[in-house]
Design an enzyme around this catalytic site. Structure first.
Site, mmCIF file in Angstrom:
data_model
loop_
_atom_site.group_PDB
_atom_site.id
_atom_site.type_symbol
_atom_site.label_atom_id
_atom_site.label_comp_id
_atom_site.label_asym_id
_atom_site.label_seq_id
_atom_site.Cartn_x
_atom_site.Cartn_y
_atom_site.Cartn_z
ATOM 1 N N TYR A 150 0.814 -1.220 0.000
ATOM 2 C CA TYR A 150 0.000 0.000 0.000
ATOM 3 C C TYR A 150 0.843 1.263 0.000
ATOM 4 O O TYR A 150 0.397 2.306 -0.464
ATOM 5 C CB TYR A 150 -0.913 0.015 1.225
ATOM 6 N N LYS A 200 3.732 -15.521 2.914
ATOM 7 C CA LYS A 200 3.945 -16.282 1.674
ATOM 8 C C LYS A 200 5.443 -16.478 1.556
ATOM 9 O O LYS A 200 6.088 -16.019 0.599
ATOM 10 C CB LYS A 200 3.356 -15.496 0.493
ATOM 11 N N ASP A 232 -2.376 -18.612 1.097
ATOM 12 C CA ASP A 232 -3.389 -19.349 0.321
ATOM 13 C C ASP A 232 -4.035 -20.434 1.190
ATOM 14 O O ASP A 232 -5.253 -20.641 1.141
ATOM 15 C CB ASP A 232 -2.785 -19.932 -0.974
ATOM 16 N N ASP A 260 -11.867 -9.370 4.797
ATOM 17 C CA ASP A 260 -13.187 -9.374 4.134
ATOM 18 C C ASP A 260 -13.754 -10.790 4.082
ATOM 19 O O ASP A 260 -14.953 -11.009 4.299
ATOM 20 C CB ASP A 260 -13.086 -8.824 2.703
HETATM 21 C C1 IPM Z 1 -10.254 -1.600 4.263
HETATM 22 C C2 IPM Z 1 -10.543 -1.022 2.892
HETATM 23 C C3 IPM Z 1 -9.408 -0.084 2.534
HETATM 24 C C4 IPM Z 1 -8.145 -0.909 2.478
HETATM 25 C C5 IPM Z 1 -9.603 0.692 1.231
HETATM 26 C C6 IPM Z 1 -10.883 1.501 1.236
HETATM 27 C C7 IPM Z 1 -8.427 1.576 0.911
HETATM 28 O O1 IPM Z 1 -10.707 -2.035 1.957
HETATM 29 O O2 IPM Z 1 -10.190 -0.829 5.223
HETATM 30 O O3 IPM Z 1 -10.101 -2.812 4.358
HETATM 31 O O4 IPM Z 1 -7.865 -1.562 1.484
HETATM 32 O O5 IPM Z 1 -7.419 -0.910 3.476
HETATM 33 MG MG MG Z 2 -10.699 -3.984 2.774
#
Ligand code: IPM
Ligand code: MG
Length: 376
Positions: A150, A200, A232, A260
Protein backbone atom coordinates in the site's frame (compact mmCIF):
# COMPACT_ATOMS: atom_id res chain seq x y z
CA UNK A 1 -3.81 9.50 27.67
CA UNK A 2 -6.63 9.48 30.16
CA UNK A 3 -9.32 12.09 30.56
CA UNK A 4 -9.05 15.25 32.64
CA UNK A 5 -10.88 15.17 35.92
CA UNK A 6 -13.58 17.82 35.72
CA UNK A 7 -16.81 18.08 37.64
CA UNK A 8 -16.15 14.71 39.24
CA UNK A 9 -15.88 12.67 36.03
CA UNK A 10 -13.33 12.11 33.32
CA UNK A 11 -13.67 14.07 30.10
CA UNK A 12 -12.35 12.52 26.90
CA UNK A 13 -11.87 14.21 23.58
CA UNK A 14 -12.83 12.25 20.50
CA UNK A 15 -12.27 13.44 16.93
CA UNK A 16 -15.39 12.52 14.96
CA UNK A 17 -15.02 11.95 11.21
CA UNK A 18 -18.46 10.87 10.07
CA UNK A 19 -17.55 10.76 6.36
CA UNK A 20 -19.82 9.51 3.59
CA UNK A 21 -22.90 7.38 2.94
CA UNK A 22 -24.27 5.79 6.09
CA UNK A 23 -21.26 7.10 8.09
CA UNK A 24 -23.09 10.05 9.69
CA UNK A 25 -26.10 7.88 10.65
CA UNK A 26 -24.11 5.15 12.40
CA UNK A 27 -21.81 7.66 14.11
CA UNK A 28 -24.80 9.56 15.53
CA UNK A 29 -26.15 6.26 16.89
CA UNK A 30 -22.82 5.25 18.41
CA UNK A 31 -22.37 8.64 20.10
CA UNK A 32 -25.84 8.37 21.60
CA UNK A 33 -24.84 5.07 23.20
CA UNK A 34 -21.51 6.47 24.41
CA UNK A 35 -23.21 9.46 26.03
CA UNK A 36 -25.64 7.20 27.84
CA UNK A 37 -22.83 4.89 28.99
CA UNK A 38 -20.85 7.96 30.09
CA UNK A 39 -23.65 9.32 32.22
CA UNK A 40 -23.88 5.99 34.01
CA UNK A 41 -20.16 5.33 34.35
CA UNK A 42 -19.11 8.87 35.19
CA UNK A 43 -17.37 10.25 32.11
CA UNK A 44 -18.09 12.62 29.28
CA UNK A 45 -17.01 12.52 25.64
CA UNK A 46 -16.36 15.86 23.96
CA UNK A 47 -16.19 15.75 20.19
CA UNK A 48 -14.30 17.73 17.62
CA UNK A 49 -15.71 17.13 14.17
CA UNK A 50 -13.69 17.02 10.97
CA UNK A 51 -14.20 16.21 7.29
CA UNK A 52 -12.91 13.11 5.52
CA UNK A 53 -13.39 11.31 2.21
CA UNK A 54 -15.97 12.37 -0.36
CA UNK A 55 -17.55 14.92 1.98
CA UNK A 56 -14.13 16.54 2.33
CA UNK A 57 -13.53 16.47 -1.44
CA UNK A 58 -16.84 18.25 -2.03
CA UNK A 59 -16.09 20.91 0.57
CA UNK A 60 -12.36 21.46 0.06
CA UNK A 61 -11.14 19.58 -3.01
CA UNK A 62 -9.07 17.10 -1.01
CA UNK A 63 -9.93 13.88 0.85
CA UNK A 64 -7.88 14.78 3.92
CA UNK A 65 -8.00 18.57 4.38
CA UNK A 66 -5.28 20.51 6.23
CA UNK A 67 -5.76 20.42 9.95
CA UNK A 68 -7.63 17.12 10.15
CA UNK A 69 -4.55 15.20 11.29
CA UNK A 70 -3.93 17.85 13.97
CA UNK A 71 -7.53 17.63 15.15
CA UNK A 72 -7.07 13.86 15.47
CA UNK A 73 -3.71 14.13 17.23
CA UNK A 74 -5.22 16.50 19.79
CA UNK A 75 -7.84 13.89 20.67
CA UNK A 76 -7.71 10.75 22.83
CA UNK A 77 -9.23 8.71 20.00
CA UNK A 78 -10.76 9.04 16.54
CA UNK A 79 -14.19 7.78 15.55
CA UNK A 80 -14.71 7.33 11.82
CA UNK A 81 -17.91 6.50 9.93
CA UNK A 82 -17.06 5.49 6.37
CA UNK A 83 -15.59 6.96 3.22
CA UNK A 84 -16.44 6.65 -0.46
CA UNK A 85 -19.41 6.31 -2.77
CA UNK A 86 -20.35 6.25 -6.46
CA UNK A 87 -20.14 10.02 -6.74
CA UNK A 88 -16.36 9.91 -6.29
CA UNK A 89 -15.70 6.52 -7.86
CA UNK A 90 -14.04 7.51 -11.15
CA UNK A 91 -10.79 5.49 -11.16
CA UNK A 92 -9.12 8.22 -13.24
CA UNK A 93 -9.90 10.94 -10.73
CA UNK A 94 -6.81 12.50 -9.17
CA UNK A 95 -8.59 12.90 -5.85
CA UNK A 96 -10.31 9.89 -4.26
CA UNK A 97 -12.03 9.37 -0.88
CA UNK A 98 -9.80 6.37 -0.04
CA UNK A 99 -6.79 8.71 -0.04
CA UNK A 100 -8.28 10.27 3.07
CA UNK A 101 -8.33 6.94 4.88
CA UNK A 102 -4.81 5.93 3.81
CA UNK A 103 -3.52 9.42 4.72
CA UNK A 104 -5.07 9.15 8.16
CA UNK A 105 -3.57 5.72 8.80
CA UNK A 106 -0.09 6.80 7.73
CA UNK A 107 -0.28 10.30 9.23
CA UNK A 108 -1.44 9.03 12.61
CA UNK A 109 0.90 6.02 12.59
CA UNK A 110 -1.99 3.54 12.94
CA UNK A 111 -0.03 0.41 12.17
CA UNK A 112 -2.19 -2.32 13.71
CA UNK A 113 -5.72 -2.97 12.50
CA UNK A 114 -7.88 -5.22 14.70
CA UNK A 115 -11.03 -6.78 13.27
CA UNK A 116 -12.81 -9.18 15.61
CA UNK A 117 -14.96 -11.87 14.03
CA UNK A 118 -17.56 -13.40 16.27
CA UNK A 119 -20.42 -15.59 15.19
CA UNK A 120 -23.53 -14.91 17.27
CA UNK A 121 -25.38 -18.18 17.76
CA UNK A 122 -28.72 -16.78 16.68
CA UNK A 123 -27.24 -15.15 13.57
CA UNK A 124 -25.24 -18.16 12.36
CA UNK A 125 -28.05 -19.17 10.00
CA UNK A 126 -27.51 -15.99 7.93
CA UNK A 127 -23.97 -16.88 6.98
CA UNK A 128 -23.44 -18.34 3.52
CA UNK A 129 -21.41 -21.04 5.29
CA UNK A 130 -23.00 -24.01 7.03
CA UNK A 131 -24.09 -23.26 10.57
CA UNK A 132 -22.25 -26.23 12.12
CA UNK A 133 -18.97 -25.05 10.59
CA UNK A 134 -19.13 -21.53 12.00
CA UNK A 135 -20.96 -21.70 15.34
CA UNK A 136 -18.53 -20.76 18.12
CA UNK A 137 -16.14 -18.88 15.81
CA UNK A 138 -14.34 -16.13 17.71
CA UNK A 139 -11.08 -14.68 16.42
CA UNK A 140 -9.40 -11.36 15.69
CA UNK A 141 -7.40 -10.46 12.62
CA UNK A 142 -4.42 -8.20 13.33
CA UNK A 143 -3.47 -6.59 10.04
CA UNK A 144 -0.36 -4.47 9.52
CA UNK A 145 -1.74 -1.19 8.21
CA UNK A 146 0.96 1.30 7.24
CA UNK A 147 3.48 -0.76 5.26
CA UNK A 148 3.74 -3.28 2.46
CA UNK A 149 2.32 -2.83 -1.02
CA UNK A 150 0.00 0.00 0.00
CA UNK A 151 2.81 2.40 0.77
CA UNK A 152 5.99 0.98 -0.83
CA UNK A 153 7.88 3.09 -3.36
CA UNK A 154 8.41 3.09 -6.29
CA UNK A 155 4.77 2.98 -7.24
CA UNK A 156 3.35 4.13 -10.53
CA UNK A 157 3.03 3.48 -14.24
CA UNK A 158 4.66 4.54 -17.43
CA UNK A 159 4.61 4.04 -21.17
CA UNK A 160 1.90 4.01 -23.82
CA UNK A 161 0.06 1.06 -25.38
CA UNK A 162 1.25 -1.53 -26.21
CA UNK A 163 4.22 -0.84 -23.92
CA UNK A 164 2.45 0.18 -20.70
CA UNK A 165 3.89 -1.04 -17.42
CA UNK A 166 3.18 -0.45 -13.75
CA UNK A 167 4.94 -1.17 -10.49
CA UNK A 168 4.07 -1.49 -6.81
CA UNK A 169 6.63 -2.23 -4.14
CA UNK A 170 6.22 -4.47 -1.13
CA UNK A 171 8.70 -3.45 1.55
CA UNK A 172 8.90 -4.14 5.29
CA UNK A 173 11.45 -3.34 7.94
CA UNK A 174 12.15 -5.51 10.95
CA UNK A 175 10.81 -2.75 13.22
CA UNK A 176 7.50 -2.62 11.35
CA UNK A 177 7.00 -6.36 11.66
CA UNK A 178 8.03 -6.46 15.29
CA UNK A 179 5.64 -3.78 16.56
CA UNK A 180 2.55 -5.26 14.93
CA UNK A 181 3.57 -8.76 16.06
CA UNK A 182 3.72 -7.48 19.64
CA UNK A 183 0.17 -6.18 19.35
CA UNK A 184 -0.95 -9.66 18.26
CA UNK A 185 0.86 -11.47 21.08
CA UNK A 186 -0.39 -9.05 23.74
CA UNK A 187 -3.91 -9.47 22.43
CA UNK A 188 -3.58 -13.26 22.46
CA UNK A 189 -2.65 -13.11 26.16
CA UNK A 190 -6.11 -11.79 26.93
CA UNK A 191 -7.70 -14.52 24.79
CA UNK A 192 -6.91 -18.18 24.04
CA UNK A 193 -3.15 -17.57 23.69
CA UNK A 194 -2.76 -18.63 20.09
CA UNK A 195 -1.29 -16.56 17.26
CA UNK A 196 -1.38 -17.75 13.66
CA UNK A 197 0.95 -15.65 11.53
CA UNK A 198 0.16 -15.55 7.81
CA UNK A 199 2.76 -15.03 5.08
CA UNK A 200 3.94 -16.28 1.67
CA UNK A 201 7.46 -17.21 2.68
CA UNK A 202 7.85 -19.82 -0.08
CA UNK A 203 7.85 -16.94 -2.61
CA UNK A 204 8.37 -13.51 -1.05
CA UNK A 205 11.43 -12.02 0.64
CA UNK A 206 9.25 -9.75 2.81
CA UNK A 207 7.40 -12.86 3.98
CA UNK A 208 10.62 -14.62 4.95
CA UNK A 209 11.54 -11.57 7.03
CA UNK A 210 8.01 -11.58 8.45
CA UNK A 211 8.30 -15.22 9.55
CA UNK A 212 11.77 -14.72 11.03
CA UNK A 213 10.81 -11.65 13.05
CA UNK A 214 7.47 -12.99 14.27
CA UNK A 215 9.28 -16.14 15.44
CA UNK A 216 11.82 -14.03 17.35
CA UNK A 217 9.12 -11.88 18.94
CA UNK A 218 7.27 -15.07 19.87
CA UNK A 219 10.17 -16.08 22.15
CA UNK A 220 9.20 -13.16 24.41
CA UNK A 221 5.77 -14.76 24.78
CA UNK A 222 6.43 -18.37 25.78
CA UNK A 223 2.88 -18.59 27.12
CA UNK A 224 1.45 -17.94 23.63
CA UNK A 225 1.51 -20.64 20.95
CA UNK A 226 2.71 -19.32 17.59
CA UNK A 227 1.91 -21.05 14.31
CA UNK A 228 2.62 -19.99 10.73
CA UNK A 229 0.41 -20.46 7.69
CA UNK A 230 0.84 -19.59 4.03
CA UNK A 231 -1.74 -17.07 2.88
CA UNK A 232 -3.39 -19.35 0.32
CA UNK A 233 -3.79 -22.06 2.95
CA UNK A 234 -5.14 -19.48 5.38
CA UNK A 235 -7.78 -18.39 2.85
CA UNK A 236 -8.83 -22.03 2.57
CA UNK A 237 -8.72 -22.82 6.31
CA UNK A 238 -10.83 -19.76 7.13
CA UNK A 239 -13.83 -21.22 5.37
CA UNK A 240 -13.02 -24.87 6.13
CA UNK A 241 -12.65 -24.54 9.90
CA UNK A 242 -12.75 -20.95 11.20
CA UNK A 243 -12.94 -22.07 14.85
CA UNK A 244 -9.23 -23.02 14.81
CA UNK A 245 -8.21 -19.34 14.85
CA UNK A 246 -7.71 -17.06 17.85
CA UNK A 247 -5.43 -14.23 16.67
CA UNK A 248 -4.62 -14.10 12.96
CA UNK A 249 -1.59 -11.87 12.28
CA UNK A 250 -0.80 -10.67 8.78
CA UNK A 251 0.72 -7.98 6.57
CA UNK A 252 -1.28 -5.20 4.97
CA UNK A 253 -2.53 -6.61 1.64
CA UNK A 254 -3.09 -10.18 2.84
CA UNK A 255 -4.96 -8.72 5.80
CA UNK A 256 -7.19 -6.63 3.58
CA UNK A 257 -8.24 -9.71 1.65
CA UNK A 258 -8.51 -12.17 4.55
CA UNK A 259 -10.44 -9.75 6.75
CA UNK A 260 -13.19 -9.37 4.13
CA UNK A 261 -13.35 -13.14 3.80
CA UNK A 262 -13.47 -13.41 7.58
CA UNK A 263 -16.26 -10.85 7.76
CA UNK A 264 -18.54 -13.04 5.67
CA UNK A 265 -18.16 -15.95 8.07
CA UNK A 266 -20.16 -13.95 10.59
CA UNK A 267 -23.03 -13.48 8.17
CA UNK A 268 -23.46 -9.72 8.25
CA UNK A 269 -20.88 -6.98 7.94
CA UNK A 270 -23.41 -4.95 9.92
CA UNK A 271 -22.05 -6.32 13.18
CA UNK A 272 -18.32 -5.88 12.68
CA UNK A 273 -16.28 -3.26 14.51
CA UNK A 274 -12.62 -2.39 14.02
CA UNK A 275 -9.77 -0.59 15.73
CA UNK A 276 -6.62 0.82 14.15
CA UNK A 277 -3.93 1.36 16.76
CA UNK A 278 -0.81 3.47 16.94
CA UNK A 279 1.60 4.20 19.73
CA UNK A 280 3.10 1.46 21.81
CA UNK A 281 2.47 -0.42 24.99
CA UNK A 282 -0.41 -2.69 25.73
CA UNK A 283 -3.66 -2.22 27.51
CA UNK A 284 -5.66 0.96 27.76
CA UNK A 285 -4.65 4.49 27.00
CA UNK A 286 -3.30 3.81 23.55
CA UNK A 287 -4.26 6.08 20.66
CA UNK A 288 -6.52 4.56 18.05
CA UNK A 289 -9.07 5.06 15.31
CA UNK A 290 -12.34 3.15 15.48
CA UNK A 291 -14.68 2.44 12.59
CA UNK A 292 -17.33 -0.03 11.52
CA UNK A 293 -16.09 -2.43 8.83
CA UNK A 294 -19.19 -2.16 6.61
CA UNK A 295 -18.20 0.97 4.72
CA UNK A 296 -20.41 3.71 3.30
CA UNK A 297 -23.22 1.48 1.90
CA UNK A 298 -24.46 4.22 -0.49
CA UNK A 299 -27.46 2.11 -1.56
CA UNK A 300 -29.13 2.52 1.83
CA UNK A 301 -27.65 5.85 2.95
CA UNK A 302 -30.05 8.44 4.31
CA UNK A 303 -32.91 5.99 4.77
CA UNK A 304 -32.54 5.43 8.52
CA UNK A 305 -32.29 1.66 8.06
CA UNK A 306 -28.57 0.98 8.45
CA UNK A 307 -27.56 -1.37 11.26
CA UNK A 308 -25.75 0.78 13.88
CA UNK A 309 -24.32 -2.19 15.84
CA UNK A 310 -20.91 -2.24 14.11
CA UNK A 311 -20.40 1.43 15.02
CA UNK A 312 -21.73 0.84 18.53
CA UNK A 313 -19.33 -2.10 18.99
CA UNK A 314 -16.53 0.10 17.62
CA UNK A 315 -17.07 2.67 20.35
CA UNK A 316 -17.00 -0.15 22.90
CA UNK A 317 -13.52 -1.01 21.57
CA UNK A 318 -12.61 2.68 21.81
CA UNK A 319 -13.71 2.85 25.43
CA UNK A 320 -11.69 -0.23 26.32
CA UNK A 321 -8.49 0.37 24.36
CA UNK A 322 -8.05 4.15 24.11
CA UNK A 323 -10.17 5.69 26.86
CA UNK A 324 -9.58 3.21 29.65
CA UNK A 325 -13.26 2.65 30.44
CA UNK A 326 -13.48 -1.17 30.31
CA UNK A 327 -16.66 -1.37 32.41
CA UNK A 328 -18.56 0.88 30.03
CA UNK A 329 -17.16 -1.14 27.10
CA UNK A 330 -18.38 -4.39 28.69
CA UNK A 331 -21.77 -2.85 29.35
CA UNK A 332 -22.22 -1.82 25.72
CA UNK A 333 -21.13 -5.23 24.44
CA UNK A 334 -23.50 -6.96 26.83
CA UNK A 335 -26.38 -4.75 25.71
CA UNK A 336 -25.68 -5.62 22.07
CA UNK A 337 -25.44 -9.35 22.90
CA UNK A 338 -28.74 -9.16 24.68
CA UNK A 339 -30.44 -7.28 21.87
CA UNK A 340 -29.31 -9.99 19.46
CA UNK A 341 -30.39 -12.78 21.85
CA UNK A 342 -33.81 -11.18 22.20
CA UNK A 343 -34.23 -11.23 18.43
CA UNK A 344 -34.00 -7.48 17.95
CA UNK A 345 -33.17 -7.12 14.25
CA UNK A 346 -32.40 -4.60 11.57
CA UNK A 347 -33.08 -5.54 7.97
CA UNK A 348 -29.56 -6.84 7.24
CA UNK A 349 -29.93 -9.33 10.11
CA UNK A 350 -32.67 -11.21 8.35
CA UNK A 351 -35.75 -9.43 9.67
CA UNK A 352 -38.77 -9.20 7.37
CA UNK A 353 -39.31 -5.69 6.13
CA UNK A 354 -42.35 -5.15 8.35
CA UNK A 355 -40.58 -6.42 11.48
CA UNK A 356 -37.20 -4.81 10.89
CA UNK A 357 -36.15 -1.99 13.17
CA UNK A 358 -34.56 1.12 11.72
CA UNK A 359 -31.32 2.69 12.94
CA UNK A 360 -32.93 4.87 15.62
CA UNK A 361 -35.10 2.09 17.05
CA UNK A 362 -32.19 -0.36 17.21
CA UNK A 363 -30.07 2.27 18.98
CA UNK A 364 -32.87 2.90 21.46
CA UNK A 365 -33.10 -0.81 22.25
CA UNK A 366 -29.37 -0.98 22.96
CA UNK A 367 -29.60 2.08 25.24
CA UNK A 368 -32.56 0.48 27.07
CA UNK A 369 -30.59 -2.74 27.56
CA UNK A 370 -27.43 -1.03 28.89
CA UNK A 371 -26.78 -2.53 32.32
CA UNK A 372 -26.19 -0.10 35.20
CA UNK A 373 -22.79 -0.24 36.90
CA UNK A 374 -22.99 -2.44 39.99
CA UNK A 375 -21.44 -0.04 42.49
CA UNK A 376 -22.93 3.34 41.68
C1 IPM B 1 -10.25 -1.60 4.26
C2 IPM B 1 -10.54 -1.02 2.89
C3 IPM B 1 -9.41 -0.08 2.53
C4 IPM B 1 -8.14 -0.91 2.48
C5 IPM B 1 -9.60 0.69 1.23
C6 IPM B 1 -10.88 1.50 1.24
C7 IPM B 1 -8.43 1.58 0.91
O1 IPM B 1 -10.71 -2.04 1.96
O2 IPM B 1 -10.19 -0.83 5.22
O3 IPM B 1 -10.10 -2.81 4.36
O4 IPM B 1 -7.86 -1.56 1.48
O5 IPM B 1 -7.42 -0.91 3.48
MG1 MG C 1 -10.70 -3.98 2.77
Amino acid sequence: MSGDQAGGGAVYRVAVLAGDGVGPEVIAAALEVVDEAGSRHGFRVERSEALIGGAAIDATGTALPDGVLDTCRAADAVLLGAVGGPKWDDPRAAVRPEQGLLGLRKGLGLYANLRPVRVYDTLAQFSTLREEVIVGTDFVTVRELTGGLYFGRPQGREGEPPGRSAVDTCAYTEAEVERVARVAFELARGRRRRVCSVDKQNVLATSRLWREVTTEVGRDYPDVTLGHMLVDTAAMQLVRDPRQFDVLLTENMFGDILSDEAAMIAGSMGMMPSASLGGDGAGSGRFGLYEPVHGSAPDIAGQGVVNPLAAILSVAMMLRISLGEPDAADAIERAVDQAIDLGVRTRDLGADDDRALGTAAMTERVVDLLPYPAHR
